[in-house]
Scaffold this motif. Structure first.
Motif, PDB file in Angstrom:
ATOM      1  N   GLU A  75       0.821  -1.212   0.000  1.00 50.77           N
ATOM      2  CA  GLU A  75       0.000   0.000   0.000  1.00 50.77           C
ATOM      3  C   GLU A  75       0.854   1.261   0.000  1.00 50.77           C
ATOM      4  O   GLU A  75       0.504   2.260  -0.641  1.00 50.77           O
ATOM      5  CB  GLU A  75      -0.963  -0.002   1.199  1.00 50.77           C
ATOM      6  CG  GLU A  75      -1.924  -1.174   1.242  1.00 50.77           C
ATOM      7  CD  GLU A  75      -2.819  -1.283   0.022  1.00 50.77           C
ATOM      8  OE1 GLU A  75      -2.930  -0.308  -0.744  1.00 50.77           O
ATOM      9  OE2 GLU A  75      -3.411  -2.361  -0.179  1.00 50.77           O
ATOM     10  N   LEU A  76       1.980   1.244   0.699  1.00 47.21           N
ATOM     11  CA  LEU A  76       2.878   2.406   0.671  1.00 47.21           C
ATOM     12  C   LEU A  76       3.467   2.620  -0.713  1.00 47.21           C
ATOM     13  O   LEU A  76       3.646   3.764  -1.154  1.00 47.21           O
ATOM     14  CB  LEU A  76       3.992   2.237   1.709  1.00 47.21           C
ATOM     15  CG  LEU A  76       3.564   2.432   3.167  1.00 47.21           C
ATOM     16  CD1 LEU A  76       4.659   1.968   4.115  1.00 47.21           C
ATOM     17  CD2 LEU A  76       3.212   3.898   3.441  1.00 47.21           C
ATOM     18  N   THR A  77       3.729   1.537  -1.430  1.00 40.32           N
ATOM     19  CA  THR A  77       4.228   1.667  -2.807  1.00 40.32           C
ATOM     20  C   THR A  77       3.170   2.302  -3.700  1.00 40.32           C
ATOM     21  O   THR A  77       3.482   3.124  -4.569  1.00 40.32           O
ATOM     22  CB  THR A  77       4.636   0.291  -3.353  1.00 40.32           C
ATOM     23  OG1 THR A  77       5.694  -0.228  -2.537  1.00 40.32           O
ATOM     24  CG2 THR A  77       5.126   0.396  -4.792  1.00 40.32           C
ATOM     25  N   LYS A  78       1.899   1.965  -3.465  1.00 38.65           N
ATOM     26  CA  LYS A  78       0.813   2.546  -4.264  1.00 38.65           C
ATOM     27  C   LYS A  78       0.741   4.067  -4.121  1.00 38.65           C
ATOM     28  O   LYS A  78       0.345   4.762  -5.052  1.00 38.65           O
ATOM     29  CB  LYS A  78      -0.540   1.942  -3.851  1.00 38.65           C
ATOM     30  CG  LYS A  78      -0.769   0.519  -4.306  1.00 38.65           C
ATOM     31  CD  LYS A  78      -2.146   0.063  -3.858  1.00 38.65           C
ATOM     32  CE  LYS A  78      -2.383  -1.402  -4.179  1.00 38.65           C
ATOM     33  NZ  LYS A  78      -3.692  -1.875  -3.632  1.00 38.65           N
ATOM     34  N   VAL A  79       1.121   4.568  -2.940  1.00 38.52           N
ATOM     35  CA  VAL A  79       1.077   6.016  -2.719  1.00 38.52           C
ATOM     36  C   VAL A  79       2.472   6.632  -2.852  1.00 38.52           C
ATOM     37  O   VAL A  79       2.717   7.739  -2.375  1.00 38.52           O
ATOM     38  CB  VAL A  79       0.435   6.359  -1.348  1.00 38.52           C
ATOM     39  CG1 VAL A  79      -0.999   5.855  -1.289  1.00 38.52           C
ATOM     40  CG2 VAL A  79       1.250   5.811  -0.192  1.00 38.52           C
ATOM     41  N   HIS A  80       3.370   5.883  -3.478  1.00 41.47           N
ATOM     42  CA  HIS A  80       4.720   6.364  -3.837  1.00 41.47           C
ATOM     43  C   HIS A  80       5.565   6.678  -2.608  1.00 41.47           C
ATOM     44  O   HIS A  80       6.327   7.652  -2.592  1.00 41.47           O
ATOM     45  CB  HIS A  80       4.623   7.591  -4.756  1.00 41.47           C
ATOM     46  CG  HIS A  80       3.690   7.392  -5.917  1.00 41.47           C
ATOM     47  ND1 HIS A  80       3.947   6.496  -6.932  1.00 41.47           N
ATOM     48  CD2 HIS A  80       2.483   7.952  -6.196  1.00 41.47           C
ATOM     49  CE1 HIS A  80       2.945   6.525  -7.794  1.00 41.47           C
ATOM     50  NE2 HIS A  80       2.044   7.384  -7.369  1.00 41.47           N
ATOM     51  N   LEU A  81       5.451   5.813  -1.602  1.00 37.06           N
ATOM     52  CA  LEU A  81       6.242   5.994  -0.387  1.00 37.06           C
ATOM     53  C   LEU A  81       6.990   4.726   0.012  1.00 37.06           C
ATOM     54  O   LEU A  81       7.400   4.586   1.158  1.00 37.06           O
ATOM     55  CB  LEU A  81       5.335   6.425   0.779  1.00 37.06           C
ATOM     56  CG  LEU A  81       4.811   7.863   0.738  1.00 37.06           C
ATOM     57  CD1 LEU A  81       3.839   8.085   1.890  1.00 37.06           C
ATOM     58  CD2 LEU A  81       5.941   8.871   0.814  1.00 37.06           C
ATOM     59  N   GLY A  82       7.175   3.824  -0.934  1.00 38.13           N
ATOM     60  CA  GLY A  82       7.840   2.565  -0.612  1.00 38.13           C
ATOM     61  C   GLY A  82       9.209   2.753   0.005  1.00 38.13           C
ATOM     62  O   GLY A  82       9.600   2.029   0.924  1.00 38.13           O
ATOM     63  N   GLN A  83       9.922   3.778  -0.440  1.00 34.81           N
ATOM     64  CA  GLN A  83      11.286   4.003   0.057  1.00 34.81           C
ATOM     65  C   GLN A  83      11.304   4.696   1.415  1.00 34.81           C
ATOM     66  O   GLN A  83      12.367   4.855   2.023  1.00 34.81           O
ATOM     67  CB  GLN A  83      12.094   4.820  -0.962  1.00 34.81           C
ATOM     68  CG  GLN A  83      11.692   6.280  -1.073  1.00 34.81           C
ATOM     69  CD  GLN A  83      10.544   6.508  -2.045  1.00 34.81           C
ATOM     70  OE1 GLN A  83       9.687   5.639  -2.235  1.00 34.81           O
ATOM     71  NE2 GLN A  83      10.527   7.689  -2.653  1.00 34.81           N
ATOM     72  N   HIS A  84      10.139   5.094   1.915  1.00 36.54           N
ATOM     73  CA  HIS A  84      10.056   5.786   3.204  1.00 36.54           C
ATOM     74  C   HIS A  84       9.395   4.924   4.280  1.00 36.54           C
ATOM     75  O   HIS A  84       9.016   5.440   5.338  1.00 36.54           O
ATOM     76  CB  HIS A  84       9.261   7.081   3.047  1.00 36.54           C
ATOM     77  CG  HIS A  84       9.892   8.066   2.110  1.00 36.54           C
ATOM     78  ND1 HIS A  84      11.062   8.732   2.407  1.00 36.54           N
ATOM     79  CD2 HIS A  84       9.525   8.497   0.878  1.00 36.54           C
ATOM     80  CE1 HIS A  84      11.384   9.541   1.406  1.00 36.54           C
ATOM     81  NE2 HIS A  84      10.466   9.407   0.463  1.00 36.54           N
ATOM     82  N   ALA A  85       9.268   3.629   4.041  1.00 41.22           N
ATOM     83  CA  ALA A  85       8.502   2.764   4.950  1.00 41.22           C
ATOM     84  C   ALA A  85       9.073   2.728   6.354  1.00 41.22           C
ATOM     85  O   ALA A  85       8.323   2.543   7.329  1.00 41.22           O
ATOM     86  CB  ALA A  85       8.438   1.348   4.378  1.00 41.22           C
ATOM     87  N   ASP A  86      10.378   2.923   6.515  1.00 41.46           N
ATOM     88  CA  ASP A  86      11.010   2.815   7.832  1.00 41.46           C
ATOM     89  C   ASP A  86      11.082   4.147   8.574  1.00 41.46           C
ATOM     90  O   ASP A  86      11.622   4.210   9.682  1.00 41.46           O
ATOM     91  CB  ASP A  86      12.415   2.225   7.701  1.00 41.46           C
ATOM     92  CG  ASP A  86      12.376   0.771   7.250  1.00 41.46           C
ATOM     93  OD1 ASP A  86      11.566   0.004   7.817  1.00 41.46           O
ATOM     94  OD2 ASP A  86      13.129   0.409   6.337  1.00 41.46           O
ATOM     95  N   LYS A  87      10.541   5.204   7.992  1.00 44.99           N
ATOM     96  CA  LYS A  87      10.598   6.519   8.637  1.00 44.99           C
ATOM     97  C   LYS A  87       9.401   6.711   9.559  1.00 44.99           C
ATOM     98  O   LYS A  87       8.299   6.234   9.290  1.00 44.99           O
ATOM     99  CB  LYS A  87      10.633   7.630   7.580  1.00 44.99           C
ATOM    100  CG  LYS A  87      11.917   7.647   6.769  1.00 44.99           C
ATOM    101  CD  LYS A  87      11.910   8.802   5.771  1.00 44.99           C
ATOM    102  CE  LYS A  87      13.207   8.826   4.969  1.00 44.99           C
ATOM    103  NZ  LYS A  87      13.190   9.914   3.945  1.00 44.99           N
ATOM    104  N   ARG A  88       9.632   7.455  10.632  1.00 47.51           N
ATOM    105  CA  ARG A  88       8.542   7.843  11.526  1.00 47.51           C
ATOM    106  C   ARG A  88       7.907   9.135  11.020  1.00 47.51           C
ATOM    107  O   ARG A  88       8.508   9.863  10.221  1.00 47.51           O
ATOM    108  CB  ARG A  88       9.069   7.996  12.953  1.00 47.51           C
ATOM    109  CG  ARG A  88       9.388   6.645  13.597  1.00 47.51           C
ATOM    110  CD  ARG A  88       9.906   6.794  15.019  1.00 47.51           C
ATOM    111  NE  ARG A  88       9.960   5.490  15.684  1.00 47.51           N
ATOM    112  CZ  ARG A  88      10.923   4.594  15.508  1.00 47.51           C
ATOM    113  NH1 ARG A  88      11.914   4.868  14.667  1.00 47.51           N
ATOM    114  NH2 ARG A  88      10.889   3.433  16.135  1.00 47.51           N
ATOM    115  N   PRO A  89       6.679   9.446  11.462  1.00 51.01           N
ATOM    116  CA  PRO A  89       5.989  10.623  10.942  1.00 51.01           C
ATOM    117  C   PRO A  89       6.796  11.918  11.013  1.00 51.01           C
ATOM    118  O   PRO A  89       6.734  12.746  10.093  1.00 51.01           O
ATOM    119  CB  PRO A  89       4.737  10.695  11.827  1.00 51.01           C
ATOM    120  CG  PRO A  89       4.453   9.258  12.142  1.00 51.01           C
ATOM    121  CD  PRO A  89       5.801   8.626  12.328  1.00 51.01           C
ATOM    122  N   ALA A  90       7.560  12.118  12.090  1.00 48.94           N
ATOM    123  CA  ALA A  90       8.333  13.363  12.230  1.00 48.94           C
ATOM    124  C   ALA A  90       9.398  13.509  11.140  1.00 48.94           C
ATOM    125  O   ALA A  90       9.877  14.625  10.886  1.00 48.94           O
ATOM    126  CB  ALA A  90       8.990  13.421  13.603  1.00 48.94           C
TER     127      ALA A  90
END
Length: 256
Positions: free
Chosen positions: A134-149
Protein backbone atom coordinates in the motif's frame (compact mmCIF):
# COMPACT_ATOMS: atom_id res chain seq x y z
CA UNK A 1 -27.64 -1.43 -7.02
CA UNK A 2 -25.61 1.58 -5.82
CA UNK A 3 -22.74 0.97 -3.41
CA UNK A 4 -24.06 3.72 -1.15
CA UNK A 5 -27.69 4.77 -0.91
CA UNK A 6 -28.67 7.66 1.35
CA UNK A 7 -32.32 8.50 1.95
CA UNK A 8 -33.62 11.58 3.78
CA UNK A 9 -30.57 11.79 6.06
CA UNK A 10 -31.00 14.27 8.89
CA UNK A 11 -28.71 15.34 11.71
CA UNK A 12 -29.19 17.87 14.49
CA UNK A 13 -26.88 18.91 17.29
CA UNK A 14 -29.30 20.22 19.88
CA UNK A 15 -31.26 23.01 18.23
CA UNK A 16 -28.80 23.22 15.33
CA UNK A 17 -30.12 21.29 12.30
CA UNK A 18 -27.06 20.49 10.17
CA UNK A 19 -28.51 17.99 7.67
CA UNK A 20 -32.07 18.57 6.53
CA UNK A 21 -32.97 15.56 4.42
CA UNK A 22 -30.09 14.49 2.14
CA UNK A 23 -30.62 11.72 -0.43
CA UNK A 24 -27.88 10.48 -2.78
CA UNK A 25 -26.77 7.31 -4.54
CA UNK A 26 -23.11 6.53 -5.24
CA UNK A 27 -22.36 3.92 -7.89
CA UNK A 28 -19.47 1.45 -7.83
CA UNK A 29 -16.30 3.11 -9.07
CA UNK A 30 -17.82 6.59 -8.97
CA UNK A 31 -15.97 9.61 -7.58
CA UNK A 32 -18.38 12.09 -6.02
CA UNK A 33 -16.99 15.45 -4.88
CA UNK A 34 -18.97 17.50 -2.35
CA UNK A 35 -18.42 21.25 -2.27
CA UNK A 36 -19.99 24.10 -0.34
CA UNK A 37 -19.27 26.77 2.23
CA UNK A 38 -18.19 25.95 5.78
CA UNK A 39 -21.19 24.91 7.83
CA UNK A 40 -23.16 23.57 4.86
CA UNK A 41 -23.16 20.01 6.26
CA UNK A 42 -20.45 18.38 4.12
CA UNK A 43 -18.34 16.87 6.90
CA UNK A 44 -21.37 15.85 8.94
CA UNK A 45 -22.72 13.98 5.91
CA UNK A 46 -19.45 12.05 5.56
CA UNK A 47 -19.36 11.21 9.27
CA UNK A 48 -22.96 9.97 9.19
CA UNK A 49 -22.21 7.58 6.31
CA UNK A 50 -20.05 5.35 8.48
CA UNK A 51 -21.68 6.23 11.81
CA UNK A 52 -18.89 8.32 13.27
CA UNK A 53 -21.93 10.50 13.89
CA UNK A 54 -25.31 8.91 14.54
CA UNK A 55 -27.95 10.43 12.23
CA UNK A 56 -31.09 11.95 13.74
CA UNK A 57 -33.17 10.41 10.95
CA UNK A 58 -33.06 8.82 7.53
CA UNK A 59 -31.10 5.80 6.39
CA UNK A 60 -27.80 4.75 4.79
CA UNK A 61 -27.29 1.48 2.91
CA UNK A 62 -23.98 -0.05 1.88
CA UNK A 63 -24.37 -2.67 -0.87
CA UNK A 64 -28.04 -3.00 0.10
CA UNK A 65 -27.39 -3.55 3.82
CA UNK A 66 -28.56 -0.92 6.27
CA UNK A 67 -25.68 0.80 8.06
CA UNK A 68 -26.10 1.21 11.80
CA UNK A 69 -29.10 -1.06 12.30
CA UNK A 70 -32.28 -2.32 10.68
CA UNK A 71 -36.05 -2.42 11.04
CA UNK A 72 -37.28 -5.57 12.75
CA UNK A 73 -39.52 -7.62 10.46
CA UNK A 74 -43.20 -7.21 11.18
CA UNK A 75 -42.91 -4.67 14.01
CA UNK A 76 -41.17 -1.85 12.14
CA UNK A 77 -39.07 -1.23 15.28
CA UNK A 78 -35.55 0.07 14.66
CA UNK A 79 -32.83 -2.23 15.98
CA UNK A 80 -29.42 -0.56 16.35
CA UNK A 81 -26.44 -2.57 15.17
CA UNK A 82 -24.40 -4.29 17.85
CA UNK A 83 -20.91 -2.94 18.54
CA UNK A 84 -19.45 -5.85 16.57
CA UNK A 85 -21.79 -5.25 13.61
CA UNK A 86 -21.08 -1.51 13.67
CA UNK A 87 -17.32 -2.10 13.70
CA UNK A 88 -17.59 -4.53 10.79
CA UNK A 89 -19.63 -2.03 8.78
CA UNK A 90 -17.33 0.87 9.65
CA UNK A 91 -14.35 -1.14 8.37
CA UNK A 92 -15.93 -1.06 4.90
CA UNK A 93 -15.38 2.71 4.84
CA UNK A 94 -11.85 4.06 4.58
CA UNK A 95 -11.78 7.54 6.12
CA UNK A 96 -9.03 10.09 5.48
CA UNK A 97 -9.27 13.12 7.75
CA UNK A 98 -7.87 16.65 7.58
CA UNK A 99 -5.29 15.68 10.19
CA UNK A 100 -3.16 12.62 9.62
CA UNK A 101 -3.55 11.07 13.12
CA UNK A 102 -0.51 8.83 12.70
CA UNK A 103 1.13 7.15 15.67
CA UNK A 104 4.32 9.19 16.16
CA UNK A 105 6.33 6.32 17.66
CA UNK A 106 5.61 3.93 14.75
CA UNK A 107 7.22 3.80 11.32
CA UNK A 108 5.13 4.44 8.22
CA UNK A 109 5.03 0.66 7.66
CA UNK A 110 3.77 -0.06 11.15
CA UNK A 111 1.22 2.77 11.03
CA UNK A 112 -0.28 1.09 7.97
CA UNK A 113 0.08 -2.48 9.28
CA UNK A 114 -1.55 -1.93 12.67
CA UNK A 115 -5.13 -2.00 11.37
CA UNK A 116 -4.87 -5.23 9.36
CA UNK A 117 -3.04 -6.88 12.26
CA UNK A 118 -5.28 -5.73 15.12
CA UNK A 119 -8.65 -5.56 13.36
CA UNK A 120 -8.45 -8.05 10.48
CA UNK A 121 -6.39 -10.60 12.43
CA UNK A 122 -3.49 -10.80 10.00
CA UNK A 123 -0.13 -11.98 11.26
CA UNK A 124 2.46 -9.26 11.87
CA UNK A 125 4.50 -10.43 8.88
CA UNK A 126 1.43 -10.48 6.57
CA UNK A 127 0.30 -7.06 7.75
CA UNK A 128 3.74 -5.53 7.24
CA UNK A 129 3.98 -7.06 3.76
CA UNK A 130 0.57 -5.59 2.91
CA UNK A 131 1.70 -2.23 4.30
CA UNK A 132 4.68 -2.23 1.93
CA UNK A 133 2.33 -2.84 -1.02
CA UNK A 134 0.00 0.00 0.00
CA UNK A 135 2.88 2.41 0.67
CA UNK A 136 4.23 1.67 -2.81
CA UNK A 137 0.81 2.55 -4.26
CA UNK A 138 1.08 6.02 -2.72
CA UNK A 139 4.72 6.36 -3.84
CA UNK A 140 6.24 5.99 -0.39
CA UNK A 141 7.84 2.57 -0.61
CA UNK A 142 11.29 4.00 0.06
CA UNK A 143 10.06 5.79 3.20
CA UNK A 144 8.50 2.76 4.95
CA UNK A 145 11.01 2.81 7.83
CA UNK A 146 10.60 6.52 8.64
CA UNK A 147 8.54 7.84 11.53
CA UNK A 148 5.99 10.62 10.94
CA UNK A 149 8.33 13.36 12.23
CA UNK A 150 10.75 12.44 9.42
CA UNK A 151 8.07 12.91 6.75
CA UNK A 152 6.53 16.02 5.19
CA UNK A 153 2.86 16.77 5.73
CA UNK A 154 2.05 15.52 2.24
CA UNK A 155 3.92 12.29 2.88
CA UNK A 156 2.14 11.83 6.21
CA UNK A 157 -1.23 12.26 4.51
CA UNK A 158 -0.25 9.68 1.91
CA UNK A 159 0.64 7.28 4.74
CA UNK A 160 -2.86 7.94 6.12
CA UNK A 161 -4.33 7.07 2.71
CA UNK A 162 -2.26 3.85 2.59
CA UNK A 163 -3.47 3.03 6.12
CA UNK A 164 -7.09 3.35 4.99
CA UNK A 165 -6.48 1.30 1.83
CA UNK A 166 -4.85 -1.50 3.81
CA UNK A 167 -8.20 -2.27 5.41
CA UNK A 168 -9.56 -3.08 1.92
CA UNK A 169 -12.57 -0.77 2.22
CA UNK A 170 -15.53 -0.78 -0.14
CA UNK A 171 -15.60 3.02 -0.18
CA UNK A 172 -13.04 5.75 0.53
CA UNK A 173 -14.23 8.91 2.28
CA UNK A 174 -12.01 12.01 2.23
CA UNK A 175 -12.72 15.02 4.46
CA UNK A 176 -10.70 18.02 3.23
CA UNK A 177 -7.56 15.85 2.98
CA UNK A 178 -5.33 18.71 1.81
CA UNK A 179 -6.60 21.55 4.01
CA UNK A 180 -3.86 21.11 6.65
CA UNK A 181 -1.05 21.02 4.07
CA UNK A 182 1.30 23.73 2.87
CA UNK A 183 0.32 24.71 -0.69
CA UNK A 184 3.39 23.12 -2.28
CA UNK A 185 2.44 19.72 -0.79
CA UNK A 186 -1.19 19.65 -1.89
CA UNK A 187 -0.65 18.32 -5.42
CA UNK A 188 1.17 15.14 -4.38
CA UNK A 189 -1.85 14.10 -2.31
CA UNK A 190 -4.34 15.05 -5.05
CA UNK A 191 -2.30 13.06 -7.60
CA UNK A 192 -2.59 9.91 -5.44
CA UNK A 193 -6.33 10.49 -5.10
CA UNK A 194 -6.67 10.87 -8.87
CA UNK A 195 -4.84 7.56 -9.34
CA UNK A 196 -7.28 5.88 -6.95
CA UNK A 197 -10.22 7.35 -8.87
CA UNK A 198 -8.79 6.19 -12.19
CA UNK A 199 -8.25 2.74 -10.67
CA UNK A 200 -11.97 2.39 -9.94
CA UNK A 201 -12.10 3.06 -6.21
CA UNK A 202 -15.50 4.31 -5.06
CA UNK A 203 -14.82 7.70 -3.46
CA UNK A 204 -16.75 10.48 -1.75
CA UNK A 205 -14.56 13.56 -1.35
CA UNK A 206 -15.19 16.80 0.52
CA UNK A 207 -12.73 19.39 -0.78
CA UNK A 208 -12.18 22.99 -1.80
CA UNK A 209 -9.70 21.88 -4.48
CA UNK A 210 -11.75 22.70 -7.56
CA UNK A 211 -9.05 21.48 -9.92
CA UNK A 212 -9.42 17.99 -8.44
CA UNK A 213 -13.21 18.21 -8.76
CA UNK A 214 -12.93 19.22 -12.42
CA UNK A 215 -10.36 16.56 -13.31
CA UNK A 216 -11.36 13.56 -11.20
CA UNK A 217 -15.04 13.80 -10.25
CA UNK A 218 -17.77 11.94 -12.07
CA UNK A 219 -20.29 14.09 -10.21
CA UNK A 220 -20.11 17.25 -8.12
CA UNK A 221 -22.60 17.99 -5.34
CA UNK A 222 -23.05 21.52 -4.04
CA UNK A 223 -24.44 21.66 -0.50
CA UNK A 224 -26.01 24.68 1.15
CA UNK A 225 -27.72 24.92 4.55
CA UNK A 226 -27.80 21.17 5.08
CA UNK A 227 -29.34 20.17 1.75
CA UNK A 228 -28.11 19.29 -1.72
CA UNK A 229 -28.81 22.49 -3.64
CA UNK A 230 -27.38 21.31 -6.96
CA UNK A 231 -25.52 18.38 -8.49
CA UNK A 232 -24.24 17.31 -11.87
CA UNK A 233 -21.15 16.53 -13.94
CA UNK A 234 -18.21 18.90 -13.34
CA UNK A 235 -18.60 20.52 -16.76
CA UNK A 236 -22.21 21.40 -15.98
CA UNK A 237 -21.81 22.54 -12.39
CA UNK A 238 -18.69 24.61 -13.01
CA UNK A 239 -19.66 25.76 -16.50
CA UNK A 240 -23.27 26.77 -15.92
CA UNK A 241 -24.39 26.41 -12.30
CA UNK A 242 -28.17 26.60 -12.02
CA UNK A 243 -28.55 28.01 -8.50
CA UNK A 244 -27.57 31.43 -7.24
CA UNK A 245 -25.88 29.85 -4.23
CA UNK A 246 -23.57 27.73 -6.40
CA UNK A 247 -22.79 30.69 -8.65
CA UNK A 248 -21.94 32.85 -5.62
CA UNK A 249 -19.81 30.11 -4.02
CA UNK A 250 -17.81 29.50 -7.20
CA UNK A 251 -17.33 33.24 -7.78
CA UNK A 252 -16.01 33.58 -4.24
CA UNK A 253 -13.52 30.73 -4.79
CA UNK A 254 -12.28 32.22 -8.05
CA UNK A 255 -11.52 35.50 -6.24
CA UNK A 256 -9.53 33.87 -3.42
Amino acid sequence: MPVIRVEDLRKSFGENCVLRGVSIDVAAGETVVIIGASGSGKTTLLRCLNRLEEPSGGAVWLDGTSVGGSLAEGSGVWRPASEKQAAAQRSQFGFVFQRFNLFPHLTARDNVAIGPEKVRGMSRAEARALADIELTKVHLGQHADKRPAQLSGGQQQRVAIARALAMKPRVMLFDEPTSALDPELVQEVLDVMKELAQGGMTMVVVTHEMSFARDAADRVIYMEDGVIAEEGPPTQLFGSPQTEGARRFLRHLSHD
